[in-house]
Write an enzyme that holds these catalytic residues in place. Structure first.
Site, PDB file in Angstrom:
ATOM      1  N   ARG A   1      53.041 -62.846  84.932  1.00 32.52           N
ATOM      2  CA  ARG A   1      53.510 -62.230  83.420  1.00 32.52           C
ATOM      3  C   ARG A   1      55.148 -62.173  83.234  1.00 32.52           C
ATOM      4  O   ARG A   1      55.114 -61.550  81.893  1.00 32.52           O
ATOM      5  CB  ARG A   1      53.165 -61.038  84.317  1.00 32.52           C
ATOM      6  CG  ARG A   1      51.466 -59.265  83.493  1.00 32.52           C
ATOM      7  CD  ARG A   1      50.895 -59.907  82.743  1.00 32.52           C
ATOM      8  NE  ARG A   1      52.024 -59.077  81.459  1.00 32.52           N
ATOM      9  CZ  ARG A   1      51.880 -57.909  81.411  1.00 32.52           C
ATOM     10  NH1 ARG A   1      50.807 -57.249  81.974  1.00 32.52           N
ATOM     11  NH2 ARG A   1      52.810 -57.605  80.916  1.00 32.52           N
TER      12      ARG A   1
ATOM     13  N   GLN B   1      49.509 -59.961  78.840  1.00 31.92           N
ATOM     14  CA  GLN B   1      48.388 -60.585  79.584  1.00 31.92           C
ATOM     15  C   GLN B   1      47.737 -61.545  78.861  1.00 31.92           C
ATOM     16  O   GLN B   1      47.754 -61.991  80.286  1.00 31.92           O
ATOM     17  CB  GLN B   1      47.879 -58.384  79.795  1.00 31.92           C
ATOM     18  CG  GLN B   1      46.858 -59.075  81.241  1.00 31.92           C
ATOM     19  CD  GLN B   1      47.390 -59.250  82.220  1.00 31.92           C
ATOM     20  OE1 GLN B   1      48.037 -58.227  82.739  1.00 31.92           O
ATOM     21  NE2 GLN B   1      47.288 -60.124  83.157  1.00 31.92           N
TER      22      GLN B   1
ATOM     23  N   HIS C   1      45.754 -56.587  73.988  1.00 37.06           N
ATOM     24  CA  HIS C   1      46.930 -56.896  74.895  1.00 37.06           C
ATOM     25  C   HIS C   1      47.659 -58.202  75.346  1.00 37.06           C
ATOM     26  O   HIS C   1      47.066 -58.813  75.809  1.00 37.06           O
ATOM     27  CB  HIS C   1      46.806 -55.841  76.475  1.00 37.06           C
ATOM     28  CG  HIS C   1      48.101 -55.845  77.246  1.00 37.06           C
ATOM     29  ND1 HIS C   1      48.870 -55.663  76.820  1.00 37.06           N
ATOM     30  CD2 HIS C   1      47.431 -55.518  78.784  1.00 37.06           C
ATOM     31  CE1 HIS C   1      49.331 -55.861  78.862  1.00 37.06           C
ATOM     32  NE2 HIS C   1      48.816 -55.235  79.503  1.00 37.06           N
TER      33      HIS C   1
ATOM     34  N   ASP D   1      38.598 -55.459  84.244  1.00 34.26           N
ATOM     35  CA  ASP D   1      39.809 -54.685  84.216  1.00 34.26           C
ATOM     36  C   ASP D   1      39.349 -52.764  84.380  1.00 34.26           C
ATOM     37  O   ASP D   1      38.148 -52.536  84.841  1.00 34.26           O
ATOM     38  CB  ASP D   1      40.319 -54.235  82.765  1.00 34.26           C
ATOM     39  CG  ASP D   1      41.708 -54.148  82.892  1.00 34.26           C
ATOM     40  OD1 ASP D   1      42.154 -53.614  83.373  1.00 34.26           O
ATOM     41  OD2 ASP D   1      41.816 -53.493  81.307  1.00 34.26           O
TER      42      ASP D   1
END
Length: 352
Positions: free
Chosen positions: A328, A169, A166, A261
């Site tokens: 983001r 991120q 990812h 997470d």
């Protein structure tokens, strides 16, 4: 107030009217980095200067657009195909609003909207979209789907999330930490949770920015073995520390940043009961922070569930999660601009 001693000594020169915590002067190899035409499937493929360049462009766009109120139609006349096999809040909103803010046209496509892998091969989809758009972002279940798209696409492809990585991120996470601490080199980040795609991206990035990484995962939930081996090589190359354990408190010891997470990702719902049992003791609380550095902060890529981090930490001044979520947008904008233009930041170079 958190300690800024570390940040102060990272600064080479004080610039008028610009915070000493965030910028440095001079020209380095970052000025010569050009990423036009590249794809981003994993930050494993990007060098230290290339990642720093992305963060610098992102911070520059944030400053010029948000703080100075400038309109920068850098992507006017361009379009992006946004393929989403998985639902999303931050990835969709940051990409769609960011591309539009830069003057371009975003096209949101779910698996119900296009034939990706159904009635049309991924190869054919890649070729079709390459003729219709300037950029493809795909949020998919399998990383192999991204590799197929990139192989047959003539335009850059961005990994919006896969089962393996990812990367977008992690760009937001490190921009957030750079803004908060003033520089990244020498920071220690502690990951406490699942050995998942976000952790894999941390492991492919941290050492390149001079960041030490401490990882705690339950037994049976460790990160991918091949990625661990590559991370060890990177740590040795860049002179950072990589520490892996199954003890959350051991991982948190002396850390500047505590990160976690979700314990149950999309597609793992049937494993929820067992996972909650296996992750017992991994919740981040003020007790976890008690063994961390006095200036410790908290990150979470969201959405968050209380078993992962309690309210006392999540809504505390130490939590940077909402700045992280906002970033983001600025980092995906920085990435898209870097891949599609030869944009040169106007603000002084960030200190890393």
């Amino acid at each position: 107030m958190f300690s800024v001693k570390k940040s102060f000594f990272c600064v080479l020169k004080i610039l008028p009217n610009i915070s000493v915590r965030n910028f440095c002067t001079g020209h380095t190899a970052l000025d010569k980095v050009n990423l036009m035409g590249r794809s981003l499937l994993t930050l494993r493929d990007f060098g230290s200067d290339e990642i720093k360049r992305l963060l610098w462009i992102s911070r520059d766009l944030k400053h010029r657009i948000k703080h100075e109120g400038q309109y920068l139609p850098l992507l006017q006349g361009k379009s992006i195909a946004m393929i989403f096999e998985k639902r999303s809040t931050r990835t969709r909103m940051s990409t769609e609003t960011g591309f539009a803010l830069l003057g371009g046209h975003p096209c949101f496509l779910t698996s119900q909207d296009i034939h990706l892998g159904t009635n049309e091969s991924t190869t054919d989809t890649a070729r079709v979209l390459s003729g219709l758009t300037d950029l493809i972002l795909a949020r998919v279940y399998s990383h192999s789907t991204l590799e197929e798209l990139q192989k047959d696409s003539s335009v850059p492809v961005i990994n919006g999330l896969s089962d393996l990585y990812h990367p977008i991120q992690i760009l937001a996470d490190f921009l957030t930490l750079q803004e908060h601490y003033g520089c990244l080199s020498g920071l220690t980040v502690s990951w406490i949770g699942d050995g998942n795609n976000v952790l894999h991206s941390f492991m492919m990035t941290a050492a390149k920015l001079g960041v030490h990484l401490r990882v705690a995962t339950p037994k049976g939930y460790e990160p991918d073995g091949g990625i661990v081996q590559e991370a060890k090589i990177l740590s040795k190359q860049f002179g950072t520390q990589l520490f892996l354990t199954s003890n959350p408190m051991e991982a948190a010891h002396g850390s500047n940043v505590l990160v976690t997470d979700t314990w149950v990702s999309m597609g793992q719902e049937e494993e929820k009961v067992q996972r909650l049992k296996d992750f017992h003791g991994y919740q981040i609380t003020m007790q976890t922070g008690a063994v961390a550095s006095p200036d410790w902060t908290f990150l979470h890529c969201l959405p968050r569930k209380q078993e992962e981090v309690d309210d006392q930490v999540f809504y505390s001044p130490r939590s940077l999660v909402f700045l992280e979520a906002e970033n983001r947008k600025w980092t995906i904008m920085g990435l898209m601009v870097a891949l599609l233009t030869d944009y040169k930041p106007k603000m002084p170079m960030l200190k890393f």
